[in-house]
Each structure stands twice: as C-alpha cells, then as structure tokens.
Design an enzyme around this catalytic site. Structure first.
Site, PDB file in Angstrom:
ATOM      1  N   HIS A 324       0.774  -1.227   0.000  1.00  0.00           N
ATOM      2  CA  HIS A 324       0.000   0.000   0.000  1.00  0.00           C
ATOM      3  C   HIS A 324       0.812   1.286   0.000  1.00  0.00           C
ATOM      4  CE1 HIS A 324      -3.935   1.815   1.888  1.00  0.00           C
ATOM      5  NE2 HIS A 324      -3.743   2.197   0.647  1.00  0.00           N
ATOM      6  N   LYS A 410     -33.740   7.345  -1.553  1.00  0.00           N
ATOM      7  CA  LYS A 410     -33.314   8.734  -1.700  1.00  0.00           C
ATOM      8  C   LYS A 410     -32.170   9.063  -0.739  1.00  0.00           C
ATOM      9  CE  LYS A 410     -36.659   9.479  -4.659  1.00  0.00           C
ATOM     10  NZ  LYS A 410     -36.344   9.549  -6.113  1.00  0.00           N
ATOM     11  N   SER A 412     -27.635   8.506  -0.144  1.00  0.00           N
ATOM     12  CA  SER A 412     -26.341   8.080  -0.678  1.00  0.00           C
ATOM     13  C   SER A 412     -26.055   6.638  -0.272  1.00  0.00           C
ATOM     14  CB  SER A 412     -25.245   8.993  -0.130  1.00  0.00           C
ATOM     15  OG  SER A 412     -23.999   8.342  -0.101  1.00  0.00           O
ATOM     16  N   SER A 438     -12.141   6.396   4.444  1.00  0.00           N
ATOM     17  CA  SER A 438     -11.189   6.949   3.490  1.00  0.00           C
ATOM     18  C   SER A 438     -11.909   7.771   2.427  1.00  0.00           C
ATOM     19  CB  SER A 438     -10.405   5.817   2.819  1.00  0.00           C
ATOM     20  OG  SER A 438      -9.486   6.350   1.887  1.00  0.00           O
TER      21      SER A 438
END
Length: 617
Positions: A324, A410, A412, A438
């Site tokens: 990473h 409705k 996210s 993140s």
C-alpha cells in the site's frame, strides 16, 4: 469513477503531456491548506460526540489557545502555507505522509498495511495455469497502457483525477531500509519479466520472446511448467522474510546478500519484475477462506514487498494482494476491474492460439543460503504464524438488497453503508467510537486520501433512536436522514481536502525540534479522536467476491465494504481476543458481522415502511 461529461472537464489539457493518461496532470490544482479557523471548528464538531462535557471544555480551551492571535497555531499555519506555495514542492503533504504513514512504519506490511481483492470464479478457467495466464495477459495490457501513457484518466464528477501514482504499479518494489524504507522503481520497458512463485520457489517468466509478447496459451504453458517443475517439496521460503518487522527484514536482507554474491542478482530479478503471480497449492472453498488466503496466505509463497501480486489457487480461484505504501486502492481496484471485466466480457486480446516452438522455459531463481539465512527464515515463519494466529476475518455477503434499492430510499449508498456500520457497532458495544472512512483527494496533484470522520452528533442520535423501541418510525427516519446528511457533508469536505486530520498532521509537522507541543496536540482528545476503532473504506466491483485489510489499532476493526447493485458486502477483521474498554470479546468479528446484518435489515424495513406506495413498485 464517473465518466467525463460531454462538455469535457474544466481542467485544461496540457499540450506537452507525454500521453493521454497525463494530459490533465500538470494543470490539476495543488493540495490546498484549509483556513485554520475552519479546521478547528470542524475538529471541535467531530470530537463533541466522543467526549464528556468536562473533556470537551478542556479541548475547547486547547483550541482557543492554539488559534489565538500571534500564538503558535498561527505560526504553524503560516509555515504550512509557505510550504504549500513553494514551487519546488508539488504537494505539501506527500513526503511527510509517505514516510510517516508507510515507509517509516516498522510493523510488518502483511496484516498492518497490505490489502486484498478476491475475485469471483471464472468457470471457463478452472485450471490454475489457464487462469494465471489469462490474468497475466490482461494485466500486461493494462501495464502497456500505463507505461505508454495511453490509459484514460480516472474521473470524479466529470473532473480528472491525479494519475501520478500509476507509475508505482508495475516494476516497483518496496525496499527495506532503516529508518525508513524506499521505493525501488525500475524501467518497465527493459524489465518485461514477471515472477511466478510455486512451493516457495521463484521463477522468472519472460513475457516477450523475439520482440513479441507471449500469447495467453503460451503463458499457460509457462505457468504449467512452473507448477510441474516445482514438484511437491517446498523450498526454503525466502519470501517469508518480507513478512517481518521492517527493521528485522532490513537486517535479514543484508544477511541474505552476504550469504553469496549471486543473491543480489536473484533479489534484483524479483524486485524489478513487472508483477508477481503466486501459484498457491491451497484450495480455499468459502468466502472467509478465500479472503484470508488473499489477505496473507501461508506467508511463504509470497513476496509481500511487491505492490501487485496476483494469486491463483489450486482449484482455480484467484485474487490480488497489494502493498500500500506508494499507491492507494483506487488505482489497483481499476487494474483488477480491468482484468476481471475484460476477461468476463471477452475484451482481452489473447493472441495466437498457436504456441511457438523454442520458447525459453521459466528460469528458477536459486538463492544460495547458509545457516544465518535459514535461521532468519525460521524466525520469520514463526513470527508470521504467531501474528496471523491472533486474527479473525469473516465476510458478510448480504444478498437482500444493494445500491438499486438504496437509491429508492433517496439516500447516498455510501452514507447508508456507513450508518449500517455505526448501528452495528452500537448494537455490539452500546457506544459510538472514532471511525475512519477513506476519502480520496486525487482531484489534486499527487493527492492521496483524507479522513472522513463518520461519527457526529447526528450519527449518535441516530443509533440511539434506532435502539429505542418506543420511538415512532418517522422519528427514526428523521434521525437517519440527519446522520447521512452529516456524513455526506464531511465526506464532501474531505475529498476537497478540507477535512481535519491531514491539516492537523501538516501543522504538527511544522513544529520545530525546540518548540513545545501546543496543548491541542497533547490533549487526550487529540489522540483518542484519531484512534480508529472502526477503519472503513469502500471499493466496489461486481467482479469481486471479497475486499479487505486488517484493523489499524489493537482494539479495533477493519471493515471494508462493497456496495453492489443487488448486494452489500462487509469484510470484518480484528483480533481473536479483542480487548475493548477493559473487556475481552471472543469471536468479535463474527459478533459484529451479525450486528451488521441486523442493522441492514432494520434500516431496510424502516425505510421501506417510510416509502410512498408508488415507489415500492
């Protein structure tokens, strides 16, 4: 990523760019330094739900002292702004972050730093050599586009993202060194070989012969020769050394190099390879087994310092493991999506079906070892087994619904998943604790990530409302809406580089050696609010069966999640004996997994009940 709009991005094209992939790169904005007062205000908002009144008042006082006119906070801000304006510095955070978050981090990369993707089955390629060959062909095509700079940039909301980190994807290796590791970068045109590992034995597979890349059928023959040649008896697992503490691996690497002059060239062949293909002799069956095998395997048949390792198992299952340090998961997610989607939809050019005669056989790399090397390897194996034995990992593959239904609510999808995690954690522990999500800052030059702090006054009110059986549904729905709105607002700030954590990180790094630490940085709330009991992130592909990493603190969880069209998936990893707040939790990963499922069910039922009748059709 969202495709560019038909009008095109607002970012101007650089006519002198070396290729389409980098055509926006030089014109991306530089990472900003947020206004000090806004960061401190957001910081106070983020710690308020985590602290008692008394502790919060102490933190407020520390903040007031820090931002006082003429105080040290103002001086640190001026220094950071000056650093950001320095024309010799592309990104004010880049060097600090790379060293302190990754290269200077001394714990083993496996478990603590590395991450994985597990692929869905490929029913056309159930033989290991066949699957490894197809994956390799697809990955080599992606490499070609990267090194020739013809890959289309990624976009977010129609605007291009930084593509600089792609240079670390192929022909790269993390090299152990004290006090901080370094990135080894090698010529991708000169080094066209890959490394295959089987039974802990390393083989060089040249992917180009007489100026022509090997076809998939030719690569399959090469991989089969590796499998056959490796036989049934494993070799001394030199790769286990890369699973060690970084200081220990630095010392062991010197022992390995000193054992015989030829070892330097052998090691360089691995480090310079385009990527690694691990041909494991295990056959993971269920999701948990496959995920663990991709996360760390047996610790032997790997070279953990390579940023790209594909893993193919004896039963044809496959996955990916990434180192990473120089590159975040969004870039390698795209690589793996390209590989899996291209093979699934038959978009990859596999070359001629005919296998050329006279192809060089894979070359086994032979390390020359002595007693010191054997002792170091034995210690590395022991340390790996002890470390891995402490962890549990389990996967919640939630099939009841996914993004398509969440959008009908409705809300996210990411905010929904975050509230599932918050509610699941509260069900298990009865309290909300610091949570990392993140958020990428790749809209800026060499941007990487910013922390989105999920816990808010609104999220705490939401989880408490959900666990109160006396409250009516509409009150719970209102609390859910407020919590998701707060989460979305913080994430929006984070991706625009206006989160709390990276700015405070930069200010702290501007302290001079002889300066006392301000009370803000010594306040217990400062450390506690960055102690990520929940380390979370989303990357999604319909082709992945798993995705995850380990916890970042000993009393925390690593919760990676995917939001598919018709499913949700949560990877839960933590210590087997999880001690939180002085209490030991056995089987904590499985406990949280159940709580996440219960939370998802409750949110679904609550929001379906709140939907207008016509929307349910």
């Amino acid at each position: 990523m969202s495709p560019a709009t038909s009008r095109g991005p607002k970012t101007p094209v650089d006519p002198n760019a070396p290729g389409p992939m980098l055509r926006y790169q030089s014109n991306l904005p530089k990472l900003p330094v947020p206004r000090l007062e806004l960061t401190l205000q957001r910081y106070l908002q983020s710690v308020r739900p985590l602290l008692s009144d008394e502790d919060y008042h102490r933190t407020e006082q520390a903040v007031r002292e820090f931002e006082a006119p003429g105080g040290l906070g103002q001086q640190l801000q001026q220094r950071l702004v000056a650093r950001a304006k320095d024309p010799k510095i592309v990104n004010w955070m880049e060097d600090w972050w790379l060293d302190q978050a990754y290269m200077g981090y001394r714990d083993p990369v496996v478990v603590y730093v590395s991450y994985f993707f597990a692929f869905k089955e490929d029913k056309f390629r159930t033989v290991p050599a066949k699957r490894a060959a197809a994956i390799t062909t697809a990955a080599l095509e992606f490499k070609r586009q990267v090194v020739e700079n013809t890959l289309e940039p990624e976009y977010a909301k129609g605007e291009p993202l930084c593509m600089d980190s792609y240079k670390y994807m192929f022909n790269n290796c993390r090299i152990p060194k004290k006090p901080s590791d370094v990135a080894g970068m090698y010529d991708p045109f000169k080094n066209t070989h890959i490394v295959a590992i089987r039974k802990n034995k390393f083989y060089i597979v040249e992917t180009v012969h007489n100026g022509q890349q090997l076809s998939t059928n030719e690569l399959e023959q090469q991989f089969q020769q590796v499998i056959d040649n490796a036989g049934h008896i494993p070799a001394l697992p030199i790769g286990a050394l890369t699973a060690e503490n970084r200081d220990k691996w630095t010392e062991d690497r010197e022992i390995l190099l000193a054992a015989h002059p030829e070892n330097k060239a052998v090691l360089e062949k691995i480090e310079t390879a385009s990527f690694v293909v691990c041909l494991d002799d295990s056959s993971p069956v269920d999701r948990d087994q496959l995920s663990r095998a991709c996360w760390h395997g047996d610790g032997r048949n790997r070279f953990f310092d390579k940023p790209v390792q594909f893993i193919v198992f004896e039963n044809g299952k496959a996955g990916f493991m990434g180192e990473h340090s120089c590159m975040d998961g969004t870039a390698t997610c795209r690589l793996n999506e390209f590989v899996c989607d291209g093979l699934n939809r038959n978009k990859i050019n596999h070359g001629s079906e005919q296998v050329r005669s006279g192809l060089p056989a894979p070359q086994q790399l032979q390390f020359q070892v002595n007693d010191k090397v054997e002792k170091a390897v034995a210690e590395a194996e022991q340390h790996f087994d002890e470390l891995i034995g402490k962890y549990d990992l389990t996967v919640l593959a939630y099939q009841a619904f996914g993004k398509n239904l969440i959008k009908k609510f409705k809300c996210s999808p990411d905010a929904f998943a975050q509230m599932v995690i918050q509610l699941g954690y509260y069900k298990m522990f009865g309290v909300s604790r610091p949570t990392y999500e993140s958020g990428q800052t790749r809209k800026f030059q060499r941007g990487r990530t910013e922390t989105s702090r999920t816990v808010s006054n609104e999220s705490v009110a939401f989880v408490k409302a959900m666990e109160n059986p006396r409250l009516p549904n509409e009150v719970k729905v209102a609390a859910f809406r407020a919590a998701t709105k707060s989460q979305g607002a913080y994430m929006s700030a984070a991706v625009n580089a206006h989160g709390v954590d990276r700015h405070l990180f930069g200010l702290k790094n501007c302290l001079r050696p002889n300066e006392p630490k301000p009370a803000l940085f010594t306040d217990p709330a400062f450390a506690y609010s960055q102690h990520w009991f929940l380390s979370t992130s989303q990357l999604t592909s319909e082709h992945f069966a798993g995705y995850g990493w380990g916890p970042v603190v000993s009393d925390g969880f690593g919760v990676a999640y995917m939001i598919k069209n018709e499913a949700l998936q949560f990877n839960v990893a933590c210590l087997k004996d999880l001690v939180v707040g002085g209490k030991t939790y056995k089987n904590a990963a499985y406990h949280l997994k159940q709580c996440l499922e219960d939370a998802a069910n409750e949110l679904r039922d609550m929001l379906i009940a709140d939907m207008p009748a016509q929307a349910k059709l």
